[in-house]
Design an enzyme around this catalytic site. Structure first.
Site, short mmCIF file in Angstrom:
data_model
loop_
_atom_site.label_atom_id
_atom_site.label_comp_id
_atom_site.label_asym_id
_atom_site.label_seq_id
_atom_site.Cartn_x
_atom_site.Cartn_y
_atom_site.Cartn_z
N VAL A 12 0.85 -1.19 0.00
CA VAL A 12 0.00 0.00 0.00
C VAL A 12 0.89 1.24 0.00
O VAL A 12 0.64 2.21 -0.73
CB VAL A 12 -0.94 0.00 1.23
CG1 VAL A 12 -1.72 1.30 1.31
CG2 VAL A 12 -1.89 -1.18 1.19
N SER A 37 12.19 -1.07 10.73
CA SER A 37 13.29 -2.04 10.57
C SER A 37 14.64 -1.44 10.22
O SER A 37 15.64 -2.13 10.26
CB SER A 37 12.91 -3.06 9.48
OG SER A 37 12.63 -2.39 8.27
N CYS A 136 -10.87 -2.45 1.94
CA CYS A 136 -10.72 -2.28 0.49
C CYS A 136 -11.98 -2.66 -0.29
O CYS A 136 -12.43 -1.92 -1.17
CB CYS A 136 -9.51 -3.07 -0.01
SG CYS A 136 -9.31 -4.67 0.76
N GLN A 163 -11.72 -11.94 -4.07
CA GLN A 163 -10.66 -11.04 -3.63
C GLN A 163 -9.27 -11.59 -3.99
O GLN A 163 -8.98 -12.77 -3.77
CB GLN A 163 -10.79 -10.79 -2.12
CG GLN A 163 -12.11 -10.10 -1.79
CD GLN A 163 -12.31 -9.78 -0.32
OE1 GLN A 163 -13.39 -10.01 0.21
NE2 GLN A 163 -11.31 -9.23 0.34
N SER A 166 -3.22 -10.39 -3.44
CA SER A 166 -2.48 -9.25 -2.89
C SER A 166 -3.20 -8.60 -1.71
O SER A 166 -2.59 -7.83 -0.97
CB SER A 166 -2.23 -8.20 -3.97
OG SER A 166 -3.45 -7.88 -4.60
N GLU A 242 -14.14 -10.18 7.71
CA GLU A 242 -14.23 -9.46 6.43
C GLU A 242 -15.69 -9.25 6.04
O GLU A 242 -16.07 -8.19 5.54
CB GLU A 242 -13.47 -10.24 5.36
CG GLU A 242 -13.32 -9.55 4.02
CD GLU A 242 -12.20 -8.51 3.98
OE1 GLU A 242 -11.55 -8.25 5.03
OE2 GLU A 242 -11.99 -7.94 2.90
N ARG A 268 -11.42 -15.66 -1.27
CA ARG A 268 -10.11 -15.36 -1.86
C ARG A 268 -9.97 -16.18 -3.14
O ARG A 268 -10.22 -17.40 -3.13
CB ARG A 268 -9.01 -15.75 -0.86
CG ARG A 268 -7.62 -15.38 -1.29
CD ARG A 268 -7.32 -13.91 -1.13
NE ARG A 268 -7.18 -13.49 0.26
CZ ARG A 268 -7.28 -12.22 0.65
NH1 ARG A 268 -7.51 -11.24 -0.21
NH2 ARG A 268 -7.14 -11.90 1.93
N HIS A 275 -10.01 -6.51 -6.40
CA HIS A 275 -11.10 -7.27 -5.80
C HIS A 275 -12.37 -7.07 -6.63
O HIS A 275 -12.69 -5.94 -7.02
CB HIS A 275 -11.37 -6.79 -4.37
CG HIS A 275 -10.24 -7.07 -3.41
ND1 HIS A 275 -9.21 -7.93 -3.68
CD2 HIS A 275 -10.00 -6.57 -2.17
CE1 HIS A 275 -8.38 -7.97 -2.65
NE2 HIS A 275 -8.83 -7.15 -1.73
P1 NAP Z 1 2.98 -5.11 3.57
O1 NAP Z 1 3.22 -5.13 2.10
O2 NAP Z 1 3.17 -6.38 4.32
O3 NAP Z 1 3.95 -3.95 4.23
C1 NAP Z 1 3.91 -3.57 5.59
C2 NAP Z 1 5.33 -3.34 6.13
O4 NAP Z 1 6.06 -4.57 6.17
C3 NAP Z 1 6.26 -2.44 5.33
O5 NAP Z 1 5.97 -1.09 5.55
C4 NAP Z 1 7.64 -2.83 5.85
O6 NAP Z 1 7.96 -2.07 7.04
C5 NAP Z 1 7.47 -4.28 6.24
N1 NAP Z 1 8.16 -5.22 5.33
C6 NAP Z 1 8.82 -6.33 5.76
N2 NAP Z 1 9.35 -6.99 4.71
C7 NAP Z 1 9.02 -6.30 3.59
C8 NAP Z 1 9.30 -6.50 2.22
N3 NAP Z 1 9.99 -7.54 1.76
N4 NAP Z 1 8.83 -5.59 1.33
C9 NAP Z 1 8.11 -4.53 1.76
N5 NAP Z 1 7.85 -4.29 3.07
C10 NAP Z 1 8.28 -5.17 3.99
O7 NAP Z 1 1.51 -4.63 3.93
P2 NAP Z 1 0.38 -3.96 2.98
O8 NAP Z 1 -0.29 -5.00 2.17
O9 NAP Z 1 0.98 -2.76 2.31
O10 NAP Z 1 -0.70 -3.50 4.08
C11 NAP Z 1 -0.48 -2.42 4.98
C12 NAP Z 1 -1.77 -2.08 5.70
O11 NAP Z 1 -2.76 -1.67 4.75
C13 NAP Z 1 -2.41 -3.25 6.48
O12 NAP Z 1 -3.01 -2.76 7.65
C14 NAP Z 1 -3.48 -3.75 5.54
O13 NAP Z 1 -4.54 -4.40 6.22
C15 NAP Z 1 -3.94 -2.44 4.91
N6 NAP Z 1 -4.56 -2.63 3.59
C16 NAP Z 1 -3.97 -3.47 2.70
C17 NAP Z 1 -4.59 -3.65 1.47
C18 NAP Z 1 -4.01 -4.61 0.45
O14 NAP Z 1 -4.69 -4.85 -0.56
N7 NAP Z 1 -2.81 -5.16 0.64
C19 NAP Z 1 -5.76 -2.95 1.14
C20 NAP Z 1 -6.30 -2.08 2.10
C21 NAP Z 1 -5.69 -1.92 3.32
P3 NAP Z 1 9.39 -1.44 7.35
O15 NAP Z 1 9.86 -0.71 6.14
O16 NAP Z 1 9.14 -0.55 8.51
O17 NAP Z 1 10.25 -2.63 7.67
#
Ligand code: NAP
Length: 372
Positions: A12, A37, A136, A163, A166, A242, A268, A275
Site C-alpha cells: 500500500v 526495521s 478495500c 478477492q 495481494s 471481512e 479469496r 477485488h
Molecule cells: P505489507 O506489504 O506487508 O507492508 C507492511 C510493512 O512490512 C512495510 O511497511 C515494511 O515495514 C514491512 N516489510 C517487511 N518486509 C518487507 C518487504 N519484503 N517488502 C516490503 N515491506 C516489507 O503490507 P500492505 O499490504 O501494504 O498492508 C499495509 C496495511 O494496509 C495493512 O493494515 C493492511 O490491512 C492495509 N490494507 C492493505 C490492502 C491490500 O490490498 N494489501 C488494502 C487495504 C488496506 P518497514 O519498512 O518498517 O520494515
C-alpha cells in the site's frame, strides 16, 4: 505542515508514494520517512523537496509527536503498538491510517471522500484527528454503487466477493506464484498438450496440493487451482470478520441514520491484484434500469458503467482491466427474476488504489485545504 510517513515500503505504501509523486503532493509538506526495521538508514525519496534524508524510528513516539500529520500503511499491529501511546504523550496531530485497528473507534472517521466528503468535513469541524481508510472491498463497492446508496435507493444488499491474493500482502502474492510453479513444474513436463489425459492430470494437481512441501505457509491452503471461502478471522457466529465489515464500515462511511444491511460471503481467488464482487441489491422502489445506470455514472468521475453484454463484460469487468487504474467498472446490471425491486450488479476495482492508498492521499489534500 510536517508529514511523517510510516509503511512506505509495503505494498500500500509503495502505491501511495507513486500516487503522491505523480500528483506533486510532497510539495505541500516537510516529509520525514519512518521505518520499523531500518531507523538511521536512508530511503529512496531523498530527491524530494523538503524531505528529511535519514529514516526515523517508527517506534520513537517523541519523534512521531513532532509531526503535524502521520500517515501509516504499516499495518494494524503497528497501530496498536504506537497510536495510543502517542496520543497519551499529547500528540495533537492528524493520524491517517490504512489499517483496520482503530477504524470503528468513536473518534475515527472512515475516509472515502467521493462518497462521504460531508462526513469528513463535519469531523474536521468537530476537531476530530483520526482519519482511517476503509476496508478495500467496502470502499470499492461504495465507489461503484455510490449513486444508489447516497440517493437512498438501497433497502439491503448481499455481496459475494472474489478477492485477489495481494489483499493479504506481498508475501501472499509471492506464495501464489510459488504454488503455481510447484504445480506446473510437476504436471506440465515437456508435453505441450495434456488434453487427452486431463482428468488424470487434474487428480495429480489435487494430490500435489496436499504434499508436505507444498508452499502454503501464508494462505494455509492452496489458492492456485483452488479458492478459499474465508477471509480474516472467525467471529464465531458463522461470519468472517471481512464479511462483518461490509455492513459495519459501509454504514459508518455513509453516516446512515438507519442501518442498511449488507452481508454475504468473502472469497479469496487466485487473481493477483483487484477485488471483484457480485451484488444482489433490493431496491426500495422499482427504478428503471436506465435511470439506475444514469445515477451510478453521475456519482463520481471514476465509476465506469459497463453495458451488460458479453463482449464488454469480459473485457472491462476484470482484474486485468482494473489493475493499476483508478477507474471502477460496474456492470452486469439487470433486474433479477425475483422482481423489479431486485438488481444484479458486478464490480471490480484496484484494492491498492481506491481500496487503500488513494483515500489516504486525498485526505492529505483535504487537510491542506482545511488548514488554509
Ligand atoms: P505489507 O506489504 O506487508 O507492508 C507492511 C510493512 O512490512 C512495510 O511497511 C515494511 O515495514 C514491512 N516489510 C517487511 N518486509 C518487507 C518487504 N519484503 N517488502 C516490503 N515491506 C516489507 O503490507 P500492505 O499490504 O501494504 O498492508 C499495509 C496495511 O494496509 C495493512 O493494515 C493492511 O490491512 C492495509 N490494507 C492493505 C490492502 C491490500 O490490498 N494489501 C488494502 C487495504 C488496506 P518497514 O519498512 O518498517 O520494515
Amino acid at each position: 505542515m510536517k508529514l511523517g510517513i510510516v509503511g512506505w515500503r509495503g505494498m500500500v505504501g509503495q502505491v501511495l508514494m507513486e500516487r503522491m509523486s505523480a500528483e506533486g503532493d510532497f510539495d505541500f509538506f516537510e516529509t520525514s520517512f519512518f521505518s520499523t526495521s531500518n531507523a538511521g538508514g536512508s530511503h529512496p525519496f531523498k530527491h524530494l523537496k523538503n524531505a528529511n534524508p535519514v529514516l526515523q524510528d517508527a517506534y520513537n513516539t517523541k519523534e512521531l509527536a513532532l509531526m503535524d500529520v502521520i500517515v501509516t500503511c504499516q499495518g494494524g499491529d503497528y497501530t496498536k503498538a504506537v497510536f495510543k501511546n502517542l496520543r497519551d504523550l499529547g500528540f495533537k496531530g492528524y493520524w491517517i491510517d490504512a489499517a483496520s485497528a482503530i477504524r470503528m473507534e468513536e473518534n475515527s472517521t472512515i475516509i472515502l471522500d467521493p462518497v462521504n466528503m460531508s462526513v469528513i468535513k463535519s469531523a474536521l469541524l468537530a476537531g476530530k484527528k483520526d482519519f482511517i481508510g476503509g476496508n478495500c472491498t467496502v470502499s470499492l463497492m461504495l465507489m461503484a454503487l455510490g449513486g444508489l446508496f447516497t440517493q437512498g435507493h438501497i433497502e439491503w444488499m448481499t455481496s459475494q466477493t472474489y478477492q485477489a491474493a495481494s489483499g493479504g500482502g506481498a508475501r501472499h502474492m509471492n506464495e501464489l506464484l510459488q504454488q503455481m510453479k510447484y504445480i506446473t513444474d510437476r504436471v506440465l513436463g515437456a508435453e505441450a498438450n495434456l488434453s487427452d489425459k486431463i482428468l488424470s492430470v487434474e487428480k495429480n494437481v489435487t494430490t500435489l496440493m496436499g504434499h508436505n512441501d507444498f508452499p502454503k505457509e501464508n494462505f494455509g491452503q492452496s489458492l492456485a487451482c483452488n479458492l478459499i471461502p474465508w477471509i480474516d478471522s472467525d467471529l464465531g457466529n458463522g461470519q468472517s470478520r471481512e464479511e462483518w465489515k461490509a455492513s459495519a464500515e459501509g454504514n459508518k462511511i455513509l453516516g446512515t441514520k438507519s442501518i442498511i444491511p449488507i452481508d454475504g460471503t468473502c472469497v479469496r481467488v487466485s487473481s493477483m491484484r483487484c477485488h471483484a464482487q457480485a451484488l444482489t441489491i433490493k431496491l426500495k422502489s422499482a427504478i428503471p434500469l436506465d435511470e439506475i445506470e444514469g445515477l451510478l455514472a453521475a456519482h463520481n468521475p471514476w465509476v465506469m458503467v459497463v453495458p451488460n453484454n458479453k463482449t464488454e463484460s469480459i473485457k472491462y469487468l476484470t482484474p486485468e482491466f482494473a489493475s493499476g487504474k483508478l477507474t471502477v467498472p460496474v456492470g452486469r446490471l439487470r433486474k433479477l427474476e425475483m422482481g423489479d425491486h431486485y438488481l444484479n450488479a458486478f464490480t471490480v476495482g484496484d484494492q491498492l488504489l481506491w481500496g487503500a492508498a488513494e483515500p489516504l492521499r486525498r485526505m492529505l489534500k483535504i487537510l491542506i485545504d482545511f488548514k488554509s
